[in-house]
Design a protein around this motif. Sequence first.
Motif, PDB file in Angstrom:
ATOM      1  N   ARG B  45       0.742  -1.125   0.040  1.00 56.62           N
ATOM      2  CA  ARG B  45      -0.084  -0.168   0.129  1.00 56.62           C
ATOM      3  C   ARG B  45       0.751   1.366  -0.076  1.00 56.62           C
ATOM      4  O   ARG B  45       0.333   2.117  -0.388  1.00 56.62           O
ATOM      5  CB  ARG B  45      -1.049  -0.074   1.219  1.00 56.62           C
ATOM      6  N   ASN B  48       2.032   1.559  -3.782  1.00 51.89           N
ATOM      7  CA  ASN B  48       1.210   2.259  -4.570  1.00 51.89           C
ATOM      8  C   ASN B  48       0.462   3.451  -4.280  1.00 51.89           C
ATOM      9  O   ASN B  48      -0.447   3.803  -4.720  1.00 51.89           O
ATOM     10  CB  ASN B  48       0.033   0.969  -5.274  1.00 51.89           C
ATOM     11  N   LEU B  50      -1.109   4.528  -1.407  1.00 54.93           N
ATOM     12  CA  LEU B  50      -2.472   4.361  -0.785  1.00 54.93           C
ATOM     13  C   LEU B  50      -2.075   4.787   0.609  1.00 54.93           C
ATOM     14  O   LEU B  50      -3.157   5.317   1.341  1.00 54.93           O
ATOM     15  CB  LEU B  50      -2.957   2.923  -0.704  1.00 54.93           C
ATOM     16  N   ALA B  72       1.154  10.117  -9.920  1.00 49.55           N
ATOM     17  CA  ALA B  72       0.612   9.650 -11.061  1.00 49.55           C
ATOM     18  C   ALA B  72       1.353   8.814 -11.946  1.00 49.55           C
ATOM     19  O   ALA B  72       0.888   7.796 -12.358  1.00 49.55           O
ATOM     20  CB  ALA B  72      -0.062  10.812 -11.776  1.00 49.55           C
ATOM     21  N   ARG B  75       2.021   5.448 -10.453  1.00 42.45           N
ATOM     22  CA  ARG B  75       1.100   4.644 -10.665  1.00 42.45           C
ATOM     23  C   ARG B  75       0.671   3.793 -11.980  1.00 42.45           C
ATOM     24  O   ARG B  75       0.314   2.864 -11.846  1.00 42.45           O
ATOM     25  CB  ARG B  75      -0.057   5.284 -10.012  1.00 42.45           C
ATOM     26  N   THR B  80      -1.842  -3.115  -9.279  1.00 40.97           N
ATOM     27  CA  THR B  80      -2.111  -3.885  -8.093  1.00 40.97           C
ATOM     28  C   THR B  80      -3.268  -4.862  -8.286  1.00 40.97           C
ATOM     29  O   THR B  80      -4.469  -4.474  -8.914  1.00 40.97           O
ATOM     30  CB  THR B  80      -2.495  -2.803  -6.986  1.00 40.97           C
ATOM     31  N   PHE B  82      -5.553  -6.971  -5.617  1.00 41.87           N
ATOM     32  CA  PHE B  82      -6.128  -7.129  -4.199  1.00 41.87           C
ATOM     33  C   PHE B  82      -6.588  -8.334  -3.738  1.00 41.87           C
ATOM     34  O   PHE B  82      -7.126  -9.182  -4.565  1.00 41.87           O
ATOM     35  CB  PHE B  82      -7.222  -6.090  -4.089  1.00 41.87           C
ATOM     36  N   PHE B  85     -10.150  -8.688  -4.266  1.00 46.11           N
ATOM     37  CA  PHE B  85     -10.664  -8.548  -6.095  1.00 46.11           C
ATOM     38  C   PHE B  85     -10.814  -6.967  -6.133  1.00 46.11           C
ATOM     39  O   PHE B  85     -10.323  -6.456  -6.856  1.00 46.11           O
ATOM     40  CB  PHE B  85     -11.560  -9.377  -6.307  1.00 46.11           C
ATOM     41  N   ASN B  86     -12.067  -6.336  -5.183  1.00 50.12           N
ATOM     42  CA  ASN B  86     -12.226  -5.131  -5.466  1.00 50.12           C
ATOM     43  C   ASN B  86     -12.609  -4.638  -6.759  1.00 50.12           C
ATOM     44  O   ASN B  86     -12.109  -3.591  -7.375  1.00 50.12           O
ATOM     45  CB  ASN B  86     -11.248  -4.129  -4.989  1.00 50.12           C
ATOM     46  N   ALA B 100      -9.365   1.909 -16.653  1.00 49.32           N
ATOM     47  CA  ALA B 100      -8.198   2.549 -16.422  1.00 49.32           C
ATOM     48  C   ALA B 100      -7.291   3.067 -17.789  1.00 49.32           C
ATOM     49  O   ALA B 100      -6.989   3.988 -17.961  1.00 49.32           O
ATOM     50  CB  ALA B 100      -7.289   2.060 -15.274  1.00 49.32           C
ATOM     51  N   VAL B 104      -6.839   6.872 -18.077  1.00 46.82           N
ATOM     52  CA  VAL B 104      -5.594   7.181 -17.782  1.00 46.82           C
ATOM     53  C   VAL B 104      -4.685   7.310 -18.825  1.00 46.82           C
ATOM     54  O   VAL B 104      -4.023   8.319 -19.142  1.00 46.82           O
ATOM     55  CB  VAL B 104      -5.013   6.348 -16.563  1.00 46.82           C
ATOM     56  N   ARG B 148      -7.432  -6.809 -15.060  1.00 49.12           N
ATOM     57  CA  ARG B 148      -7.460  -5.391 -14.835  1.00 49.12           C
ATOM     58  C   ARG B 148      -6.099  -4.727 -14.738  1.00 49.12           C
ATOM     59  O   ARG B 148      -5.810  -3.444 -15.176  1.00 49.12           O
ATOM     60  CB  ARG B 148      -8.440  -5.017 -13.681  1.00 49.12           C
ATOM     61  N   ALA B 149      -5.208  -5.550 -13.840  1.00 49.68           N
ATOM     62  CA  ALA B 149      -4.105  -4.918 -13.607  1.00 49.68           C
ATOM     63  C   ALA B 149      -3.252  -4.755 -14.913  1.00 49.68           C
ATOM     64  O   ALA B 149      -2.440  -3.811 -15.241  1.00 49.68           O
ATOM     65  CB  ALA B 149      -3.331  -5.403 -12.351  1.00 49.68           C
ATOM     66  N   MET B 152      -3.094  -2.224 -17.832  1.00 49.47           N
ATOM     67  CA  MET B 152      -2.343  -1.012 -17.804  1.00 49.47           C
ATOM     68  C   MET B 152      -0.936  -1.162 -18.431  1.00 49.47           C
ATOM     69  O   MET B 152      -0.296  -0.104 -18.148  1.00 49.47           O
ATOM     70  CB  MET B 152      -2.370  -0.513 -16.396  1.00 49.47           C
TER      71      MET B 152
END
Lengths: 223, 244
Positions: B45, B48, B50, B72, B75, B80, B82, B85-86, B100, B104, B148-149, B152
């Motif tokens: 954390r 990244n 947080l 930014a 990142r 990341t 999790f 999952f989030n 993203a 982004v 998802r990670a 990017m």
Amino acid sequence: MRFSDFTSYDLILLAQGLGTNIALFLVTSLIGLLIGLGWALVRFYRVPVLAQIVTFLSELLKNSPVLVQLFLVFFGLPALLHIRVTPVTAATITLSANTAAFVYVIAVSAIESIEREQVEAARVFGITRWQVLRHIVTPQAAAFAVGPLVALLVNQLQVTSLISVIGVVDLTKIGHILNMRTLKPFVVWTVVGLLYYGAAKLVALLGERFENRLRAHSAWRGL
Amino acid sequence: MLKVENVRKAFSEVTVLDGVDLTIAPGEVVSILGSSGSGKSTLIRCINGLERLNAGRITVDDFDVSKPKELAEARKRSGTVFQLFNLYPHMSVLQNITLAPIEVLKTPRPEAEAIARKLLESVGLADRADAYPAQLSGGQRQRVGICRALAMQPRYLLLDEVTSALDPEMTAEVLAILAKLAAQGTTMLFVTHEIEFAREISDRIVFLDKGRLVVDLPTDRFFAADGGRAQPRVAQFLSRMRKD
């Protein structure tokens, strides 16, 4: 004046009265929604001073009777500022502010219902605070808030009947006049009640359809 | 290069990270082991962005995560995954993966979706692109989390106990994907309790104990009797975690 019977023409009068309520309801709901959401944004971005003012204002508005607020605006403001306030203006100001206060409370609790992890899961990829608000917070908060908001709007529709007290000729006022003329309180107030009921039911039904759409995928929330 | 230099992090009175140093070079797979509460997740954390550091410095390819303007960029370079999952519950699998890159990296939507579909195919979820997270199993959700990670195209993949919320069968399906990524040369920082798996895929293993990084050794040295096991805390931890 002689007493006369309840006629079908009176239904048109009542419908006109209901039109006044609905018009006022639509205008004040729209203004109230915009102001309430604006206040919630102030809180979301933790704007110093303004955030405290907004919280205080909303507390004040939701913890005092709407009728008292209406009297304050209609009788109090003209006395204090020496201005003329028409009944419709007073009703618009009071009901908009009252709706805003409750919209604010609902919006804030909806935003707070979103797990911090949701925001973090977006922020770690470099998504900005504004983009998070738009893509993550707003859709989830809207799904959470739509139920309470519809309940609020149904209630605010009934609250518009208070404006008859300061002389706006709305459904309740016309009911009052017809009651004096016909001396048939049971018939008159039943019809008036049913008209309010129909209008409220319409708002609730529209709200339900909207809710089903918004909650289509958050119903499980198994995350 | 991902550099953690003398990092200290405390939550009110409790010190969670106490002078941690760690360097990860591109292409390396580094596993972080340690008991619960040793500061493993907090370290991720911090990397990244947080959590705010109390002292020390973390740079991702020379971008300092403590400087808002550089965070930014930092990142963009790390992705990341999790523990829980989030995923975004109101978005389809495809939208979860493309959000993203579109917002982004400003990748055009068709291109972002093509990349997402390719990633989904590589984790065996090609047919679930239009499903919503609630319709997936835990293992499937985590595979989407990995996609998802990866969407990017991060230089460093940060994995925070990504199998802890999964049953053994689902754990196996997620680990299979991570093994594939490791073999492809993806740089990974892997916080885990899966010791055997860490042993298989890691180049190096570091051990955290009460916020201190007590061991940082190549994998074979870590498990050697005169290497990592020479440390009493490591020996104790390994004997507790392994059932043999």
